[in-house]
Design a protein around this motif. Structure first.
Motif, PDB file in Angstrom:
ATOM      1  N   LYS A  15       0.776  -1.715   6.667  1.00  0.00           N
ATOM      2  CA  LYS A  15      -0.152  -0.802   7.340  1.00  0.00           C
ATOM      3  C   LYS A  15      -0.806  -1.405   8.583  1.00  0.00           C
ATOM      4  O   LYS A  15      -0.705  -0.874   9.681  1.00  0.00           O
ATOM      5  N   GLU A  16      -1.449  -2.543   8.432  1.00  0.00           N
ATOM      6  CA  GLU A  16      -2.215  -3.109   9.543  1.00  0.00           C
ATOM      7  C   GLU A  16      -1.283  -3.569  10.659  1.00  0.00           C
ATOM      8  O   GLU A  16      -1.559  -3.369  11.849  1.00  0.00           O
ATOM      9  N   ALA A  17      -0.150  -4.186  10.283  1.00  0.00           N
ATOM     10  CA  ALA A  17       0.781  -4.688  11.297  1.00  0.00           C
ATOM     11  C   ALA A  17       1.403  -3.527  12.071  1.00  0.00           C
ATOM     12  O   ALA A  17       1.563  -3.583  13.292  1.00  0.00           O
TER      13      ALA A  17
ATOM     14  N   ASN B 276       0.838  -1.209   0.000  1.00  0.00           N
ATOM     15  CA  ASN B 276       0.000   0.000   0.000  1.00  0.00           C
ATOM     16  C   ASN B 276       0.873   1.260   0.000  1.00  0.00           C
ATOM     17  O   ASN B 276       1.946   1.269   0.573  1.00  0.00           O
ATOM     18  N   ASP B 277       0.427   2.287  -0.702  1.00  0.00           N
ATOM     19  CA  ASP B 277       1.031   3.605  -0.494  1.00  0.00           C
ATOM     20  C   ASP B 277      -0.111   4.619  -0.457  1.00  0.00           C
ATOM     21  O   ASP B 277      -1.251   4.286  -0.707  1.00  0.00           O
ATOM     22  N   GLU B 278       0.228   5.850  -0.132  1.00  0.00           N
ATOM     23  CA  GLU B 278      -0.820   6.864   0.023  1.00  0.00           C
ATOM     24  C   GLU B 278      -0.893   7.792  -1.188  1.00  0.00           C
ATOM     25  O   GLU B 278      -1.450   8.861  -1.112  1.00  0.00           O
ATOM     26  N   HIS B 279      -0.282   7.359  -2.296  1.00  0.00           N
ATOM     27  CA  HIS B 279      -0.192   8.273  -3.434  1.00  0.00           C
ATOM     28  C   HIS B 279      -1.086   7.878  -4.597  1.00  0.00           C
ATOM     29  O   HIS B 279      -1.596   8.724  -5.304  1.00  0.00           O
ATOM     30  N   HIS B 280      -1.258   6.576  -4.796  1.00  0.00           N
ATOM     31  CA  HIS B 280      -1.968   6.130  -6.006  1.00  0.00           C
ATOM     32  C   HIS B 280      -3.449   5.926  -5.710  1.00  0.00           C
ATOM     33  O   HIS B 280      -3.844   5.514  -4.629  1.00  0.00           O
TER      34      HIS B 280
ATOM     35  N   VAL C 262      -5.443  -4.367  -0.277  1.00  0.00           N
ATOM     36  CA  VAL C 262      -4.174  -3.644  -0.115  1.00  0.00           C
ATOM     37  C   VAL C 262      -4.404  -2.370   0.703  1.00  0.00           C
ATOM     38  O   VAL C 262      -3.628  -2.028   1.583  1.00  0.00           O
ATOM     39  N   ASP C 263      -5.512  -1.703   0.409  1.00  0.00           N
ATOM     40  CA  ASP C 263      -5.798  -0.443   1.105  1.00  0.00           C
ATOM     41  C   ASP C 263      -6.063  -0.671   2.592  1.00  0.00           C
ATOM     42  O   ASP C 263      -5.581   0.065   3.437  1.00  0.00           O
ATOM     43  N   SER C 264      -6.828  -1.712   2.912  1.00  0.00           N
ATOM     44  CA  SER C 264      -7.205  -1.909   4.320  1.00  0.00           C
ATOM     45  C   SER C 264      -6.127  -2.645   5.111  1.00  0.00           C
ATOM     46  O   SER C 264      -5.851  -2.327   6.260  1.00  0.00           O
ATOM     47  N   TYR C 265      -5.473  -3.642   4.453  1.00  0.00           N
ATOM     48  CA  TYR C 265      -4.529  -4.491   5.187  1.00  0.00           C
ATOM     49  C   TYR C 265      -3.100  -3.942   5.095  1.00  0.00           C
ATOM     50  O   TYR C 265      -2.303  -4.078   6.016  1.00  0.00           O
TER      51      TYR C 265
ATOM     52  N   ARG D 268       5.195 -16.600   6.495  1.00  0.00           N
ATOM     53  CA  ARG D 268       5.665 -16.307   7.858  1.00  0.00           C
ATOM     54  C   ARG D 268       5.344 -14.848   8.245  1.00  0.00           C
ATOM     55  O   ARG D 268       4.944 -14.570   9.373  1.00  0.00           O
ATOM     56  N   GLU D 269       5.517 -13.946   7.290  1.00  0.00           N
ATOM     57  CA  GLU D 269       5.205 -12.543   7.574  1.00  0.00           C
ATOM     58  C   GLU D 269       3.718 -12.365   7.859  1.00  0.00           C
ATOM     59  O   GLU D 269       3.314 -11.606   8.739  1.00  0.00           O
ATOM     60  N   GLY D 270       2.895 -13.107   7.088  1.00  0.00           N
ATOM     61  CA  GLY D 270       1.460 -13.087   7.361  1.00  0.00           C
ATOM     62  C   GLY D 270       1.162 -13.563   8.769  1.00  0.00           C
ATOM     63  O   GLY D 270       0.289 -13.015   9.465  1.00  0.00           O
TER      64      GLY D 270
END
Length: 2034
Positions: A425-427, A227-231, A258-261, A299-301
């Motif tokens: 973002k969520e993590a 996610n980014d805050e530009h697109h 992508v936006d929420s998680y 694993r990251e999940g």
């Protein structure tokens, strides 16, 4: 491994959680019940521990008493700050805690969390100044602390075999997270090749796993999108669809994830090239993508899942202990982390990922970029203040070293914080919440993490580096400021010397960064914006300098030592700043123990020769142990010095100063070390000489220099060197001041915009107090420390003006204008140095605030927010600021939507204004001077105002002799040459220079803070006792007066010494007689008088000598007038020139009038003709005296060509036709709206008190609801509304103007235009109102009459009985039987042929105009005598009349403005017409074109609304739309007038509501009325469309007289009843085939009687020759019947009968019958039975209801009809009611009674007792039967579109006998098929927007509970529709739709607008606190109606402001407001996305 196995599905998550929990209790089921007493739950939340006990949010449980709240703020949540309670801005409340604490009368601010975390501080004692008692978190001291007791018990109960597994599990989970995340990449970029992908996977595998048991090589890989805050969503969706060729729905779902998680797996595959191709495609637009091993991604999940799990644990409890799990998590987080063994294999990875760099400062800059400044989520590492525990406050070295050891440990927490960047973002948000929920709320784990690492002293900041551009290091400074704000820390800092050394090292990094070098040859090619980053960091540092310096204000000793240490650091830096060698590395850090000794020994105090103070031999000022290192002195570069010589000075002075040229050498703006020094020096109260002596520092100079130089003559050389070093240090602020002046002078233009930006920001409000002001203060300090002459020379040298002030005219760098400007600025700087005394005099904060407010407001009244922008934040946020503001000013509250509350300074405080205030710009200074002079003129009009300098006296401290600057000999020279240049040099004409020079002289003469004045006073005292002392001061002490008299300056070029030269006094005396300096004579006189007073013999001698010389000169000249000054001469010349022009103009005007005399005669003749009485035309029976006046149609100048609008060229008025949804039908299903009607006052023409809104909207106040309900949009009736701006334009000019608009649109494609030419819109060129029509004005005057049509030949009953039938007869005559138009099925025996099925006639072919004119000549048409308003002329006749205004026009009795003669004039019949024939044709064509445009606009606009017009025909060319437009506009105007009194001029009350309507609107209505009549005559009558009009008329007559006895004749009944009126296509088969579309054959009771009346007035009555007045009364009866039917039916219907149960409508005494209501009762039963209601239900209702309340309701529903009739009579028939009466009774009558009297209508009771009038009964019965028969018809089938046809569009209506009175009319068996067709009535209440709560935060809280109807979620950015009260998602992707193939989706606000307000939307964007106005695809913002006590946007509702928005809506002003706003700015659009 299969791809599915690497995806973390929901079932996998549940399984992991299940195993985690079972590990906690080691599968021991006994312990499980402690966690989940009720077993696991169901669904996704099955394993949520915090939900297991179902007690709601854990922060607010009873167990939280005595603990910190720690509620983590989510994005969009409300945050409360209380300035009175909070320690600082970061201490905040959540909503629940705020409302659970008491803040009455406090200064509370409310903000919306931007999503950057933070938590509630309630319950944390360190966050509040005062104890905060919260009902959730404060301990109840009356009862013992039960939670502590429980905790003790549980600690005993919980066994170790449960606690150990919990510790182990949490520990393992944390280590797993750290291992996994350490191996994650930092850069979100796709790898370059396949090998990189595998290499990265192997590296991660080695890092994480035990490399001894190496697993198989990775096979599966995953592409992850971050996610980014530009697109935007669209960009992401498009790229994903292109990359993986999926459907739009799949891509959309992925984008949402992508936006929420924060990230999502795009694809998993073994095909690495394919994955790289996908990654390339997606990253091509800058999206962040990584390709990782699928196993690592999995694993990251899991890490994300673990974070949620830990958060869940922190909020859960074991048994009843809620803090145990939280404490365990804290404990484990704060343990050391053991790196996995694989971590050391790859050295590169260790450096890249382990983050174990030595430089803690740099490491600190790597994380937490998203954190909000104001929130304290970081307390775990660096923000929380120290505990009060003494052990933390460092005292000695041992404890310090112990701490250093502690900080070398790497805790898990530290590592997690460093790894923050690798999270999604969520993590990241989850971890933040975890820290807050555990560490911060647990006081035991709050700690301070001071970084004690060293800083490389040679490090330089590179402002262009990426690390510097990334602002993530800001929080280091913010955290530092937060820590320092704590009182305990403030005490600790000065005790430990290490802190100061560290801080100085830190800010020294930024000293001199980002230097600027002037571009001299050419413009810089590429403008670098690195200065922005530098200024951003400076902003942070400057604030921290201020705070850090405040820590050292405890006592004089601490302060002096700190000042000297800072000076030493500065000198060290000055020596090194130009040296780029690395030799500085040799300098080692002084040991801690040595630093300590410096503070406690008296090395600096003793003045022994060996102790050189801060400027000793070595840069380190070390003692003997470091002597061997002294040789590094050679590596330090000293500042370069040079000698400056003053040849023009009588003493030929020479000074040695620093050599530097600002215009050619690098200069930086950033000097934090200097600012820090200045802030230390501000504590002047601690630096008084007495105090300094007590502490052994000697004088201020001795303390600063490091020794007492006054007593050390032998140290002359050293003293000189020290002074030079002081000069070197103080040169930097001076360079910045010179740089600022040069930039403003335009010397640096080639450096581009960036340099101007730096100049602006350096002096800008947020910085200036800590930067610019400190530079000035340091310069003042230099004047105090050193000889003022040396400092003045340095200033002249730096400004590069030494030669100029020695008499040289030209300059090597500056041109003349620059030279003048820079000289002026130099004098300004000197004035500032003398008069700016805020710091020097040690003003208190209160005095500073007072001074800032006075200088901020003296320029004029301004709003609070504007004032705050002029005052530094530190002062503006002081608690006493508002109090001082109130004392100094008067407040004026805001009036309109756009203004603010303003503050105006009380007059007496203007005395304190100093025009040379340090923060004034030049313009400000001029404004202030002007204001002060005007004020003095008011007080004394005769004298010339003289502004005296304002000086704050300095009573103590080191700066008491600041005024010595004024008495330096060089200042005298500077002043002399400033005046001399202006006097002698033609190229330099500067009043400012003279003004400033004289101001300096006045300062020198008036200032008392200097040695000279003190000496005077001392001598004055001596003089009293000892008369022998000489009175000549100047002989003993050389001061300003001495130098002014005795210093004589020579001309530079005079080689021979002709004379002794001129002194300053001589020059002043010359100027005082020079007429070109006339405006300064006042000041000069004052100065010369002052010189005389100074008892200086030489001064007196010089003045007297000059006066004597002057006297002799005057005598010799005789009485010759003195020369007029240049200024006066120019003024006189201008006046004479103006006079000549005016004379010429008058002559030209006169000759024009003489030449065109006939024009004026014709105009006069025309006026006479129009004033002719129309008596001949009036009916013979009218013998009453009637009131009659003439009203003229508007004339004036055309706003385009500025020529008069008259008969020479066709002109019109601009207007706008827009769709509207203003009309409302009463929703009977909501009881509140009936109660609202009942609450209405008897009159609507009274002034309603708007302090609270009316009716339902007031429920916020009366019922304490958070928000009132809005009016249901489905109960609105749409239509068209016309408005005008009132401006006139020629038709030709209009065409030109519109063409230019179209051209502008085609050229400016990127711009969002305020108008849409496709919709024929334009902006009025003058007032910028939106328009889309031009209404031609072809009439001159209109008769205004009374009673006019209200007077009739026969009474109503007679007319109804006898005349209706004869009107029907006339219809037969209208449709000519001899017409050659094709009729089929026409029966010649019929009396008339309505709705006959005929052959289709092509409506597109217009009858040729010329043949039409010929026909009208050869066949004279019958003219209806006595008809009301029949216009029978063709357009030629109108044009002819325009051309021949003198032709006598005769008018009908009640006719329109132009009446035609019976026969048309032949087109070529008179010579007068011939001369204008061609332009006649033009005008005829123009009128036709304008009318076609009008028709087009009507058609276009009608397509946008769901219309309710009875007829819609193509052939009638929109005439039915125009009728509806006229009626709807009147209805809307009437609604707008409700609750408004009709006051006319001089406050007298008008007779009707018409008097309250503005004249512009009334004019428009009259023009509109005539336009429609003329339109029919020109476009329809005499053409094929006329027969369509006749059919409409026939239909309308049938509808109204449905039950009239005349209709009962057999053939009539057959016509109406037997023939099907419509075929199955629902199009009437009429004369023109399917084109004549009567889609609705409605009973009259389903129509709006007033709109029917409007149509009848426009056409029908003139055809059938009915009296309008009788029709008006008949339709009034229809209105009453409608209201009765509607009320009764709503009461007997179960769905809508709630209102009748209301107590206010029930009978008070049910057994008593109301005699008055008796007749009404029978009438009600009769009428409501007729329309098909059950009699028993009706009787039951009438028995229950109070008759008087019922009648009152009927009255209130009918009142608007009467009001609208009055407006219609005024607009259409010119009826003007006589103004008010003196009769008291009449004045007290309510509006219903008075209007009924005016209109001559009987009362409701009389109308309802019609039993005697058979005709009326028949008509009413007919209406009811018509509706009933429609209700009996079978329901319509579904249409092809699948929607049920509107039941009001029933066809095949078969009507039985018109009058039937038996009850058999309602057969019981038909009840099954009975249809509910509701009779709608117009809502008569005062219309309101949604009632808003008094406080914005209440609305905000309410918005968090409301769910969007579309997406069924709580909106992220809620918008409240103020029309219907619905909450929608603003600019949210979830609810947007793409219609019409737009680039962007249309947001929900726009979508909702279509169904609610039509074309307009009014929304309150709750979180932004702003009103959004939408109109079609445009929009604008408007201030919200929430204001604070300063009249600024804030929390409190301002009803007055809200009423302005309501007014804008009621007057249909939204489209115009939006267009104007867009016109003002170059708008780029984007409004449809809302």
């Amino acid at each position: 491994m299969e791809p599915e196995a690497t995806t973390l599905t929901e079932s996998a998550k549940q399984e992991i959680l299940k195993r985690l929990f079972s590990e906690l209790w080691r599968s021991n089921e006994e312990y499980r019940s402690l966690f989940f007493p009720n077993g696991f739950g169901e669904g996704l939340d099955a394993y949520k521990l915090s939900l297991a006990l179902g007690e709601g949010s854990s922060e607010y449980l009873p167990t939280q008493k005595g603990k910190a709240c720690g509620h983590v703020f989510k994005k969009g949540e409300g945050v409360y700050r209380c300035r009175n309670c909070a320690l600082d801005d970061t201490c905040v409340f959540c909503s629940r805690c705020f409302h659970a604490t008491n803040h009455d009368g406090h200064d509370v601010t409310f903000s919306v969390n931007s999503g950057s975390g933070g938590c509630c501080d309630c319950g944390d004692p360190e966050a509040w100044k005062l104890p905060v008692h919260c009902s959730y978190h404060s301990l109840d001291y009356s009862s013992p602390d039960s939670s502590e007791f429980e905790k003790i018990q549980y600690e005993e109960i919980l066994p170790h075999d449960l606690l150990n597994p919990i510790h182990n599990t949490i520990s393992t989970v944390l280590d797993f997270m750290l291992d996994t995340l350490s191996a994650s990449p930092e850069e979100m970029t796709p790898p370059l090749n396949d090998a990189d992908v595998r290499k990265e996977a192997n590296r991660a595998a080695l890092y994480i796993r035990d490399h001894v048991n190496i697993v198989d090589e990775e096979k599966l890989f995953a592409v992850v999108l971050w996610n980014d805050e530009h697109h935007s969503f669209h960009e992401v969706i498009d790229q994903v669809m292109e990359a993986i060729e999926c459907s739009q729905a799949e891509a959309k779902a992925m984008a949402k994830r992508v936006d929420s998680y924060g990230r999502d797996i795009v694809q998993i595959s073994e095909d690495i090239p394919r994955l790289r191709s996908i990654a390339r495609t997606i990253s091509s637009i800058g999206l962040a993508v990584t390709i990782r091993s699928a196993r690592d991604t999995f694993r990251e999940g899991m890490c994300g899942l673990f974070i949620d799990w830990l958060k869940d644990l922190a909020g859960g409890k074991i048994g009843s202990d809620s803090s145990l799990l939280r404490d365990i998590i804290c404990e484990e987080l704060c343990k050391e982390w053991n790196k996995p063994r694989g971590a050391d294999i790859d050295m590169k990875s260790k450096i890249r990922f382990a983050g174990d760099t030595q430089n803690g400062q740099v490491e600190g800059t790597k994380f937490n970029g998203d954190y909000d400044v104001l929130m304290e989520e970081h307390s775990s590492d660096a923000i929380e203040p120290m505990d009060e525990d003494e052990s933390i406050i460092y005292r000695g070295t041992s404890s310090l070293m112990q701490k250093v050891e502690d900080f070398k440990k790497k805790l898990r927490l530290d590592k997690l914080l460093v790894l923050d960047l690798r999270l999604w973002k969520e993590a990241r948000a989850g971890l933040r919440e975890l820290y807050i929920g555990t560490l911060i709320t647990n006081t035991g784990y709050k700690k301070i993490m001071e970084d004690l690492d060293s800083i490389d002293l040679n490090a330089k900041i590179d402002c262009d580096s990426d690390a510097f551009k990334n602002r993530r290091y800001f929080h280091v400074f913010q955290d530092l400021r937060y820590i320092i704000s704590n009182d305990a820390v403030k005490i600790a800092i000065p005790k430990n010397p290490h802190y100061l050394q560290q801080y100085l090292n830190l800010i020294a990094l930024f000293q001199g960064m980002n230097p600027n070098i002037r571009a001299t040859q050419q413009h810089v090619e590429y403008e670098n914006d690195s200065w922005v980053n530098a200024f951003n960091v400076t902003l942070q540092i400057a604030k921290s300098c201020r705070q850090f310096s405040d820590c050292y204000t405890g006592n004089t000793r601490t302060l002096c030592i700190t000042i000297r240490k800072t000076l030493r650091k500065l000198y060290e830096w000055c020596s090194r700043c130009d040296d780029d060698d690395d030799e500085g590395d040799k300098m080692d850090e002084t040991g801690d123990d040595h630093e300590e000794s410096l503070y406690h020994s008296s090395v600096w105090v003793t003045s022994t020769p060996g102790s050189y103070g801060p400027f000793a031999k070595s840069a380190k000022f070390s003692d003997e142990r470091n002597e061997d290192k002294d040789n590094n002195l050679s590596s330090l570069r000293e500042p370069e010095f040079h000698d400056v010589i003053f040849p023009a000075n009588p003493y030929f002075l020479s000074f040695r100063v620093v050599k530097f040229e600002v215009s050619s050498q690098p200069v930086s703006f950033h000097h934090p070390l200097n600012w820090f020094l200045a802030e230390l020096l501000e504590n002047v109260n601690l630096l008084d000489d007495e105090l300094l002596k007590q502490h052994g520092f000697g004088s201020f100079q001795s303390m600063m220099m490091g020794f007492d130089f006054e007593n050390n003559e032998e140290l002359g050389a050293i003293v000189q060197r020290v002074k030079e070093k002081i000069l070197g240090v103080f040169d930097y602020p001076l360079r910045v001041l010179v740089l600022l002046v040069q930039i403003r002078a335009g010397l640096w233009v080639r450096n581009g915009f960036g340099i101007r930006g730096q100049c602006h920001h350096y002096r800008e409000i947020s910085l200036r107090e800590n930067t610019y002001d400190e530079d000035i203060f340091l310069l003042q300090t230099a004047f105090i420390l050193l000889d003022p002459n040396i400092v003045l020379v340095t200033i002249l040298d730096r400004f590069d003006l030494v030669e100029w002030f020695n008499g040289r005219n030209n300059h090597k760098v500056y041109d003349n204008s620059q030279l003048t400007f820079i000289a002026e600025e130099l004098l300004t700087l000197l004035i500032t140095c003398v008069s700016e005394r805020a710091n020097a005099a040690g003003l208190t904060n209160e005095q500073k605030i007072r001074r800032e407010i006075i200088h901020g407001l003296c320029l004029g009244p301004i709003a609070y927010s504007e004032l705050i922008k002029r005052i530094p934040e530190r002062l503006a946020q002081d608690p006493i600021f508002d109090e001082i503001l109130t004392r100094l000013t008067t407040y004026k509250s805001p009036d309109s939507l756009t203004d603010h509350g303003t503050y105006e300074l009380y007059d007496e405080y203007f005395d304190e204004v100093d025009p040379y205030f340090v923060h004034y710009s030049r313009n400000n200074r001029e404004e202030a001077e002007e204001a002060l002079k005007n004020r003095l003129k008011k007080k004394d009009a005769n004298s010339t105002p003289l502004l005296m300098p304002k000086l704050t006296p300095i009573t103590s401290g080191p700066y008491v002799k600041l005024g010595n600057i004024l008495h330096a000999s060089l200042l005298n020279q500077i002043i002399y040459y400033s005046l001399w240049h202006v006097k002698t040099d033609e190229k330099i004409k500067s009043d400012t220079l003279v003004e400033e020079a004289l101001h300096l002289i006045m300062l020198a003469l008036l200032d008392e803070n200097n040695d000279i004045m003190r000496e005077c006073k001392r001598k004055g005292k001596q003089k009293a006792t000892d008369t022998s002392i000489s009175s000549d001061i100047d002989e003993e002490i050389p001061g300003f007066v001495y130098y002014a008299v005795s210093d004589h300056f020579q001309e530079i070029d005079t080689s021979t010494m002709k004379s002794q030269g001129t002194s300053l006094l001589d020059l002043l005396l010359q100027l005082s007689c020079d007429q070109s300096f006339k405006e300064f004579h006042n000041k000069l006189e004052f100065i010369i008088n002052k010189f005389e007073q100074f008892e200086s013999d030489s001064a007196k001698l010089t003045i007297n000598r000059y006066r004597e010389k002057l006297r002799i000169d005057l005598q010799s000249k005789g009485t010759e007038e003195s020369k007029v000054s240049e200024y006066e001469r120019k003024k006189q010349a201008a006046k004479e020139r103006q006079k000549k022009i005016m004379e010429q103009f008058a002559k030209a005007q006169q000759s024009f009038i003489e030449k065109h005399e006939e024009l004026y005669d014709e105009y006069e003749g025309m006026e006479e003709d129009w004033d002719l009485p129309a008596g001949e035309e009036q009916s013979g029976t009218n013998s009453l005296k009637t009131m009659e006046t003439n009203w003229s149609y508007p004339t004036g100048t055309c706003i385009v060509c500025q020529e008069e609008t008259n008969s020479s060229s066709l002109y019109g008025m601009l207007g706008l036709i827009q769709p509207s949804s203003l009309l409302r039908h009463t929703p009977f299903n909501d009881e509140d709206y009936i109660v609202e009607v009942d609450d209405l006052p008897e009159s609507l023409d009274f002034k309603y008190d708007r302090s609270i809104p009316f009716g339902v909207a007031s429920s916020v106040y009366t019922k304490a609801r958070p928000l009132s309900k809005g009016f249901p949009s489905k109960s609105c009736r749409q239509g068209l509304y016309a408005s005008t701006c009132g401006h006139l334009m020629h038709v030709k000019c209009f065409d030109t103007y519109f063409a230019s608009l179209e051209q502008r649109h085609s050229l400016q494609l990127a711009r969002n235009h305020p108008e849409d030419v496709k919709r024929k819109e334009f902006m009025c060129p003058l007032c910028k109102s939106l328009g889309n029509i031009l209404l031609p004005i072809v009439w001159k005057v209109k008769k205004e009459v009374f009673p006019g049509i209200l007077e009739t030949q026969e009474d109503y009953v007679t007319w109804l009985r006898d005349k209706v039938g004869s009107g029907l007869d006339k219809l037969n005559l209208i449709l000519p039987s001899g017409s050659d138009l094709p009729y089929s099925n026409t029966d010649p025996n019929r009396r008339y042929t309505p709705f006959t099925a005929g052959a289709p006639f092509d409506s597109a072919t217009n009858v040729d105009f010329s043949s039409y004119v010929q026909t009208s000549q050869t066949q004279p048409r019958r003219r209806n005598s006595g008809g009301t308003g029949r216009i029978r002329e063709a357009i030629t006749h109108i044009v002819h009349m325009l051309r021949n205004p003198a032709a006598i026009q005769n008018s009908d009795e009640n006719g329109p403005s132009i009446a035609a003669s019976d026969d048309f004039q032949p087109l070529h019949g008179s010579s007068r017409v011939d001369t204008h024939a061609s332009s006649d044709d033009d005008d005829h064509e123009n009128i036709r074109r304008m009318y076609n445009r009008l028709a087009d606009v009507m058609q276009m606009t009608y397509q946008k609304i769901t219309t309710e017009i009875t007829f819609q025909t193509n052939s009638l060319k929109s005439i039915e739309h125009m009728w509806d437009l006229f009626g709807y506009t009147i209805s809307s105007i009437e609604i707008g007038q409700r609750g408004i009194s009709h006051t006319i001029s001089e406050g007298s009350i008008g007779s009707t509501l018409v008097d309250g309507i503005n004249s512009q609107t009334l004019t428009l209505l009259r023009i509109l009325s005539e336009t429609i009549l003329t339109y029919m005559d020109t476009m329809l009558i005499g053409q094929n469309s006329e027969f369509g009009l006749k059919q409409v008329t026939t239909y309308r007559i049938q509808q109204i007289f449905y039950g009239h006895p005349s209709f009962q004749q057999e053939n009539s009944a057959q016509v109406v009843g037997s023939t099907p009126l419509v075929n199955n296509t629902r199009k009437i088969i009429g004369l023109f085939g399917p084109s004549l579309q009567f889609t609705k054959v409605k009973p009259l009771l389903l129509e709006d009687p007033f709109l029917v009346l409007v149509e009848i007035c426009m056409y029908t009555v003139s055809v059938v020759e009915y009296d309008v007045y009788h029709m008006m009364r008949l339709l009034y009866t229809a209105e009453i019947v409608k209201v009765i039917v509607s009320l009764v039916e709503s009461a007997v219907n179960v769905k809508t009968n709630a209102w009748e149960e209301n107590e206010r409508f029930k009978k008070k005494f049910p057994d008593l019958r109301d005699p008055q209501g008796f007749s009404i009762r029978d009438f009600v039963i009769w009428v409501t039975r007729r329309v098909g209601n059950n009699e028993q239900d009706i009787v039951k209702f009438l028995d229950k209801i109070d008759e008087s309340a019922f009648v009152k309701l009927i009255r209130k529903f009918c009142l608007p009809y009467l009001r609208k009739c009055v407006i219609l009579l005024h607009a259409r028939f010119g009826v003007v009611f006589p103004v008010g009466t003196d009769d008291l009774q009449a004045q007290n009558e309510n509006e219903f009674v008075s209007l009924s009297k005016f209109l001559g209508f009987p009362s409701i009771e009389q109308i309802c007792s019609i039993s005697s009038d058979i005709t009326m009964s028949s008509v009413i019965s007919g209406w009811c039967n018509h509706l009933f028969s429609l209700r009996q018809a079978p329901p319509l089938p579904m249409t092809s579109s699948g929607t049920l046809n509107d039941t009001s569009m029933i066809h095949d209506v078969h009507v039985s006998s018109g009058v039937a009175s038996s009850s058999s009319q309602v057969p019981q068996q038909n009840h099954q098929s009975y249809q509910r067709i509701d009779v709608k009535v117009n809502h008569p209440a005062i219309f309101e927007l949604v009632g808003l709560p008094k406080r914005l935060d209440s609305l905000f809280e309410e918005s968090l509970k409301k769910v969007c109807e579309k997406c069924k979620t709580v909106p992220h950015d809620p918008a409240l529709c103020l029309l219907c009260g619905t909450f929608v998602c603003s600019q949210s992707y979830c609810c947007s739709e793409n219609d019409r193939g737009l680039e962007n989706d249309r947001g929900e606000c726009n979508l909702h607008t279509k169904s609610c307000g039509g074309e307009i939307g009014i929304y309150l964007l709750v979180k932004r606190c702003v009103i959004l106005l939408l109109h079609v695809d445009n929009g604008c913002y408007m201030n919200a109606p929430y204001l604070d006590r300063h009249g600024e946007v804030d929390l409190g509702l301002n009803q007055k402001r809200y009423d302005e928005i309501r007014k804008l809506w009621l007057t249909h002003g939204v489209p115009i407001h939006v267009a104007r706003k867009i016109e003002q700015a170059f708008d780029l659009g984007g409004w449809p996305t809302f």
